[in-house]
Design a protein around this motif. Sequence first.
Motif, short mmCIF file in Angstrom:
data_model
loop_
_atom_site.label_atom_id
_atom_site.label_comp_id
_atom_site.label_asym_id
_atom_site.label_seq_id
_atom_site.Cartn_x
_atom_site.Cartn_y
_atom_site.Cartn_z
N TRP A 30 0.84 -1.20 0.00
CA TRP A 30 0.00 0.00 0.00
C TRP A 30 0.88 1.26 0.00
O TRP A 30 0.63 2.20 -0.74
N ARG A 31 1.94 1.25 0.82
CA ARG A 31 2.84 2.42 0.85
C ARG A 31 3.55 2.58 -0.50
O ARG A 31 3.79 3.70 -0.94
N ALA A 32 3.88 1.47 -1.09
CA ALA A 32 4.53 1.54 -2.41
C ALA A 32 3.58 2.16 -3.43
O ALA A 32 3.98 3.00 -4.25
N GLY A 33 2.30 1.81 -3.36
CA GLY A 33 1.31 2.38 -4.27
C GLY A 33 1.17 3.88 -4.06
O GLY A 33 1.08 4.65 -5.01
N GLY B 98 -7.70 12.44 -15.78
CA GLY B 98 -7.15 11.54 -14.77
C GLY B 98 -6.00 10.75 -15.34
O GLY B 98 -5.85 10.67 -16.56
N PRO B 99 -5.20 10.13 -14.45
CA PRO B 99 -4.02 9.40 -14.92
C PRO B 99 -4.39 8.13 -15.69
O PRO B 99 -5.45 7.55 -15.48
N PHE B 100 -3.47 7.74 -16.57
CA PHE B 100 -3.63 6.53 -17.37
C PHE B 100 -3.69 5.29 -16.48
O PHE B 100 -4.48 4.38 -16.70
N ILE B 101 -2.83 5.28 -15.46
CA ILE B 101 -2.82 4.15 -14.52
C ILE B 101 -2.70 4.71 -13.10
O ILE B 101 -1.96 5.65 -12.87
N THR B 102 -3.46 4.14 -12.18
CA THR B 102 -3.49 4.61 -10.80
C THR B 102 -3.19 3.45 -9.86
O THR B 102 -3.71 2.35 -10.06
N PHE B 103 -2.35 3.72 -8.85
CA PHE B 103 -2.03 2.67 -7.89
C PHE B 103 -2.64 2.94 -6.51
O PHE B 103 -2.73 2.04 -5.69
N HIS B 104 -3.03 4.18 -6.26
CA HIS B 104 -3.41 4.53 -4.90
C HIS B 104 -4.55 5.55 -4.83
O HIS B 104 -5.52 5.36 -4.10
N ASP B 105 -4.41 6.63 -5.58
CA ASP B 105 -5.32 7.76 -5.44
C ASP B 105 -6.77 7.37 -5.74
O ASP B 105 -7.02 6.41 -6.47
N GLY B 106 -7.68 8.15 -5.19
CA GLY B 106 -9.10 7.91 -5.47
C GLY B 106 -9.61 6.62 -4.88
O GLY B 106 -10.58 6.05 -5.37
N GLY B 107 -8.95 6.15 -3.82
CA GLY B 107 -9.40 4.91 -3.17
C GLY B 107 -9.13 3.67 -3.99
O GLY B 107 -9.80 2.65 -3.84
N GLN C 182 2.76 9.61 -6.07
CA GLN C 182 3.28 10.93 -5.73
C GLN C 182 4.09 11.48 -6.90
O GLN C 182 4.83 10.76 -7.56
N ARG C 183 3.93 12.74 -7.12
CA ARG C 183 4.54 13.42 -8.26
C ARG C 183 6.05 13.17 -8.33
O ARG C 183 6.74 13.26 -7.32
N GLY C 184 6.52 12.87 -9.49
CA GLY C 184 7.97 12.75 -9.69
C GLY C 184 8.53 11.36 -9.42
O GLY C 184 9.67 11.08 -9.77
N ASN C 185 7.74 10.50 -8.79
CA ASN C 185 8.30 9.19 -8.45
C ASN C 185 8.22 8.16 -9.58
O ASN C 185 8.93 7.16 -9.56
N ARG C 186 7.36 8.41 -10.55
CA ARG C 186 7.19 7.42 -11.60
C ARG C 186 8.47 7.26 -12.45
O ARG C 186 8.74 6.17 -12.95
N GLU C 187 9.22 8.35 -12.60
CA GLU C 187 10.46 8.29 -13.37
C GLU C 187 11.46 7.37 -12.66
O GLU C 187 12.13 6.55 -13.29
N THR D 183 3.79 6.76 -17.18
CA THR D 183 3.34 8.15 -17.11
C THR D 183 2.22 8.42 -18.11
O THR D 183 1.70 9.53 -18.17
N GLY D 184 1.83 7.40 -18.87
CA GLY D 184 0.67 7.55 -19.74
C GLY D 184 0.91 8.47 -20.92
O GLY D 184 0.14 9.38 -21.18
N ARG D 185 1.97 8.22 -21.64
CA ARG D 185 2.26 9.06 -22.80
C ARG D 185 1.75 8.46 -24.10
O ARG D 185 2.13 8.87 -25.18
N THR D 186 0.89 7.48 -23.96
CA THR D 186 0.33 6.84 -25.15
C THR D 186 -0.55 7.85 -25.89
O THR D 186 -1.25 8.64 -25.27
N ALA D 187 -0.50 7.81 -27.22
CA ALA D 187 -1.35 8.70 -28.01
C ALA D 187 -2.63 7.95 -28.40
O ALA D 187 -2.58 6.95 -29.11
#
Lengths: 194, 375
Positions: free
Chosen positions: B224-227, B273-282, B232-237, B261-265
């Motif tokens: 859960w903490r990893a998610g 909203g983000p392409f993939i979510t691990f934690h936010d929004g429940g 959190q901003r900047g950690n995906r890189e 980071t969801g750069r797919t066209a």
Amino acid sequence: MNRHLNILVIESDETRARTVADALAQDGTCRVVILADTSSLSRRIAEMDPDVVLIDVADPSRDVIEDMAVATSPKERAVALFAPGGDTEFMRAAIEAGVSAYVAEDIRPEVLRPVIDLAIAQFGTVRRLRLELETTRRALEERKLIDRAKGILMRARGLSEDEAYALLRKTAMDQKKKMAEVAGALVTAAGLLG
Amino acid sequence: MSGKSLRLAYVPLTDAAPVIIAREMGFAASEGVALDLVQARSWALLRDFLSAGTVEAAHMLAPMAVARAMGLQASLPPVEVLMVLSHGGQVIGTSTALARDLPPLTGAAQAADAIRSAAGPRPRVGVPFAFSTHALLMGRWLGRGIEIRTVPPPLMAEALARGEIDLFCVGEPWGTVAAEAGVGAILASGRSIWAAPPEKVLAARAGWAESRPEAAGALMRAVWRAGRWLDQRGNREVAAEILARPEYLGLPVETVEASLTGRTAFALPPPPGPFITFHDGGASFPWRSTGALIGAQLAQRFDLPQEPAAHAGAAIFRTDLYRRHMRAAGADLPGASMKIEGTLTHPTAVASERGTMILAPDRFFDGWIFDPPVD
């Protein structure tokens, strides 16, 4: 009178495939076909209509075969798995040996069991041989690396061969690394420094 | 260090990030867990590892766990869902031939109609596994007149090139790989069909988490903490650098980063909203209603009664274990364990213990709503 059991072995490594196929074919009740190319797999399996499919437990194409088992009628044909009755001991043996088997629903367990046991034994032997070969090869490479590192130390610091070896070993122990790693770093560094 | 050693199986995909990060960023270690990650290159092997007890837990397709609960697979030990690992991450595309026959796309519903009329009577759809969110999304979108075919993600481009499939739904980077190879065209994000599609879950053999509560709790909190860290901003890189390593995904860093980071066209603009979510929004909460929805959808696909399937799905989403173990980590917990799925059109605050829970939109493209027939 037992009918022949048609077995499809999916294996791209020819030696491995032959070893398994020969062992299975030996008692005369099995007909074994080898498939080395896994493209269009579900169509090929459907055409061959085997009683048993044997495939490396780690082969990514397994998911395609799983699909065949659920595509038509997922509840009835779910027997397509290598652990009859969810026998976990048996499963572990198969994973260890590196083989999985998919079985048509109408094959009786008593016919099947010896075949699967044989497959596990054969796949296991081939896997062990391959691992041993790999270990030997790696040991040889590490030996070469350590010899080169020793040579560098002997030249650069005027040590005897035994002293150079002892220094490498002590450094490895101090740094909690493998001797080959320390030797590799030294060889790389020496190369960079010319 | 309490010396808990745990083995967890994963398939090398971008959305294995939470379990890989739990280990690599020390979240597992700080819970006293030595996390041993075991790679499986097929869902079949992952399932075998878990069934045989080679591993304690696994990164698993959500519908795979539900299918097992419904008895859709051989008589293997049942599994249960401890938490959800990710939402989204799917891309939907077509063969280049089919893409040429499509009119300009204006929305998911119009696109579905366009595909149905352009693709012929029974389009073949490549997905990573028979029991997958990908298959569920495509079924909801295009209806039952499709033929679902399993294609391992790295082989999706090849299957398109051979003309074996007309459409695909797959996790990135494999959609982009197909597009760049010139054999496929990317149409939409999975989120265009369902705004919050649960994708992977943390699964364990039924009963394990209750027999080893300390280990299970530690594992769940670490993941859960990893998610949370991943969102959190900047950690995906940073995550991309770690995931790209040869022992994990073994792909170029740029490829992994683009899919994280969801750069797919997309031809069809995805919802905000983000392409993939691990934690936010429940995202990590294992709603029982989600298990019910997946069960009902699987039942529909295989012509089985929906109500028992919904019950079976709901029962293995262990909201109770999540509540028991995650409170200590500081997770906010909703008052309910069940919701009507598909009603949220915008981020919505819900009653929760800390009063900070805001659920992400979960709307379906056609406004479909799933009211679980379960208590």
